[in-house]
Design a protein around this motif. Sequence first.
Motif, short mmCIF file in Angstrom:
data_model
loop_
_atom_site.label_atom_id
_atom_site.label_comp_id
_atom_site.label_asym_id
_atom_site.label_seq_id
_atom_site.Cartn_x
_atom_site.Cartn_y
_atom_site.Cartn_z
N MET A 94 0.84 -1.19 0.00
CA MET A 94 0.00 0.00 0.00
C MET A 94 0.88 1.24 0.00
O MET A 94 1.98 1.23 0.55
N GLY A 95 0.38 2.27 -0.62
CA GLY A 95 1.14 3.51 -0.68
C GLY A 95 0.24 4.72 -0.76
O GLY A 95 -0.87 4.65 -1.30
N LEU A 96 0.70 5.81 -0.19
CA LEU A 96 0.04 7.10 -0.30
C LEU A 96 0.96 8.01 -1.10
O LEU A 96 2.12 8.22 -0.72
N TYR A 97 0.43 8.54 -2.19
CA TYR A 97 1.22 9.39 -3.07
C TYR A 97 0.56 10.76 -3.14
O TYR A 97 -0.64 10.88 -3.42
N VAL A 98 1.34 11.79 -2.86
CA VAL A 98 0.82 13.14 -2.76
C VAL A 98 1.51 14.01 -3.81
O VAL A 98 2.74 13.98 -3.95
N ASN A 99 0.72 14.75 -4.55
CA ASN A 99 1.27 15.70 -5.51
C ASN A 99 1.79 16.92 -4.75
O ASN A 99 1.20 18.01 -4.77
N SER A 100 2.89 16.71 -4.08
CA SER A 100 3.52 17.76 -3.29
C SER A 100 5.02 17.52 -3.28
O SER A 100 5.47 16.41 -3.01
N GLY A 101 5.78 18.53 -3.62
CA GLY A 101 7.24 18.40 -3.65
C GLY A 101 7.88 19.76 -3.59
O GLY A 101 7.25 20.76 -3.23
N SER A 102 9.14 19.80 -3.96
CA SER A 102 9.88 21.05 -3.85
C SER A 102 9.38 22.13 -4.80
O SER A 102 9.63 23.32 -4.58
N ILE A 103 8.66 21.74 -5.89
CA ILE A 103 8.14 22.76 -6.81
C ILE A 103 7.05 23.61 -6.16
O ILE A 103 6.74 24.69 -6.65
N TYR A 104 6.48 23.11 -5.06
CA TYR A 104 5.44 23.85 -4.36
C TYR A 104 5.98 24.66 -3.18
O TYR A 104 5.20 25.28 -2.46
N GLU A 105 7.28 24.63 -2.99
CA GLU A 105 7.86 25.36 -1.88
C GLU A 105 8.03 26.84 -2.23
O GLU A 105 8.08 27.23 -3.40
N ASN A 142 7.36 -3.50 6.13
CA ASN A 142 8.44 -2.68 5.60
C ASN A 142 7.87 -1.31 5.26
O ASN A 142 6.85 -1.20 4.58
N ILE A 143 8.53 -0.25 5.71
CA ILE A 143 8.05 1.10 5.46
C ILE A 143 9.12 1.88 4.71
O ILE A 143 10.32 1.60 4.84
N ALA A 144 8.68 2.83 3.91
CA ALA A 144 9.60 3.66 3.14
C ALA A 144 8.92 4.96 2.79
O ALA A 144 7.69 5.03 2.68
N ALA A 145 9.73 6.00 2.61
CA ALA A 145 9.23 7.31 2.20
C ALA A 145 10.24 7.93 1.25
O ALA A 145 11.46 7.73 1.41
N ASN A 146 9.74 8.67 0.29
CA ASN A 146 10.62 9.28 -0.69
C ASN A 146 10.03 10.61 -1.13
O ASN A 146 8.83 10.71 -1.43
N GLY A 147 10.86 11.62 -1.17
CA GLY A 147 10.45 12.94 -1.62
C GLY A 147 11.12 13.30 -2.93
O GLY A 147 12.30 13.02 -3.13
N SER A 148 10.37 13.92 -3.83
CA SER A 148 10.91 14.34 -5.11
C SER A 148 10.44 15.76 -5.40
O SER A 148 9.80 16.40 -4.56
N ARG A 149 10.75 16.25 -6.58
CA ARG A 149 10.36 17.60 -6.92
C ARG A 149 8.84 17.76 -7.10
O ARG A 149 8.30 18.83 -6.87
N GLU A 150 8.18 16.69 -7.52
CA GLU A 150 6.76 16.81 -7.83
C GLU A 150 5.86 15.92 -6.99
O GLU A 150 4.64 16.05 -7.07
N GLN A 151 6.44 15.00 -6.19
CA GLN A 151 5.58 14.04 -5.50
C GLN A 151 6.27 13.54 -4.24
O GLN A 151 7.49 13.41 -4.18
N MET A 152 5.42 13.23 -3.24
CA MET A 152 5.85 12.54 -2.03
C MET A 152 5.20 11.17 -2.01
O MET A 152 4.02 11.03 -2.35
N SER A 153 5.96 10.16 -1.63
CA SER A 153 5.41 8.80 -1.57
C SER A 153 5.71 8.19 -0.21
O SER A 153 6.81 8.35 0.33
N ASN A 244 -0.82 21.64 1.19
CA ASN A 244 -0.53 20.78 0.03
C ASN A 244 -1.09 19.38 0.13
O ASN A 244 -1.35 18.75 -0.90
N TYR A 245 -1.28 18.85 1.33
CA TYR A 245 -1.80 17.49 1.49
C TYR A 245 -3.33 17.52 1.51
O TYR A 245 -3.97 17.24 2.52
N THR A 246 -3.92 17.88 0.39
CA THR A 246 -5.37 17.98 0.28
C THR A 246 -5.91 16.79 -0.50
O THR A 246 -5.17 16.04 -1.13
N GLY A 247 -7.24 16.63 -0.47
CA GLY A 247 -7.86 15.45 -1.07
C GLY A 247 -7.59 15.31 -2.55
O GLY A 247 -7.30 14.21 -3.04
N LYS A 248 -7.63 16.38 -3.30
CA LYS A 248 -7.44 16.30 -4.74
C LYS A 248 -6.00 15.99 -5.13
O LYS A 248 -5.75 15.71 -6.30
N ARG A 249 -5.09 16.10 -4.18
CA ARG A 249 -3.69 15.80 -4.48
C ARG A 249 -3.27 14.41 -4.00
O ARG A 249 -2.13 14.00 -4.21
#
Length: 250
Positions: A94-105, A142-153, A244-249
């Motif tokens: 399972m994963g949660l993917y958010v359209n949030s990254g450094s481009i929104y900073e 097993n847990i993992a997290a990753n941040g990128s310019r356009e997405q957080m996972s 940034n962590y809203t429903g549509k993202r």
Amino acid sequence: MRRGAQLLRQGFLQASRSLHTSKSCHAENTSATFPSWLSSGPQRVNTPLTHPLPGLANIQGLSGPNEPPPTEVTTLSNGVRIVSEASMGATASMGLYVNSGSIYETAQTTGATALLECLAFKATKHRDTLRVMKEVELLGANIAANGSREQMSYTIDCLRSQMPAALELLCDCVINPAFLNHELEEQKVRLAFLLANPEVQLTILTELLLREAYQGGLSYPLIPDPQNLHHITPQVMTDFVTRNYTGKRL
């Protein structure tokens, strides 16, 4: 003396000849009997494995699906999109993917994405960090997290039987982070230590090239300068997630 030596020599020659003769006979007997046993015999079964054995019922074995499972997309009333696939295995991913990254900073939130990755699966509004780690351990996940310019996972893998508890834990860690001040400061120190490692200098070089190659949001730093993180406070992190962590993202 000479007579005894001659008799002894003759005895050795006769013994070696008899031994060679017995070996030759044994080899001939073996070569004569082994192929005949291999090709025929009263106990040999001539039924090939591609045909059912006579006198036994033909039982159909299990077979997997010929096509991959369908992908289902469900959109909730708050805009959250859920993408699911049926799995034949014993584990669930399972994963949660958010359209949030450094481009929104912004200038006030530069470095928030990198710290969100560092603070993933830390204390929430309902659990402290120790409880989160204990629950992950009990689930065998097993847990993992990753941040990128356009997405957080954020991802978690576990046994299928543990999926409801793992999903609730994942959602709590992503949606309800506590951002405790001492944990935030610890992760700033940890990030500075990691970036000082010579093994990551190539990654930093790539980051600097990307900053110069693009304009606008893609040029915003994903890997921040550690000395410029003093402006990041728990309130700044909370405001960034709320915005940034809203429903549509999701």
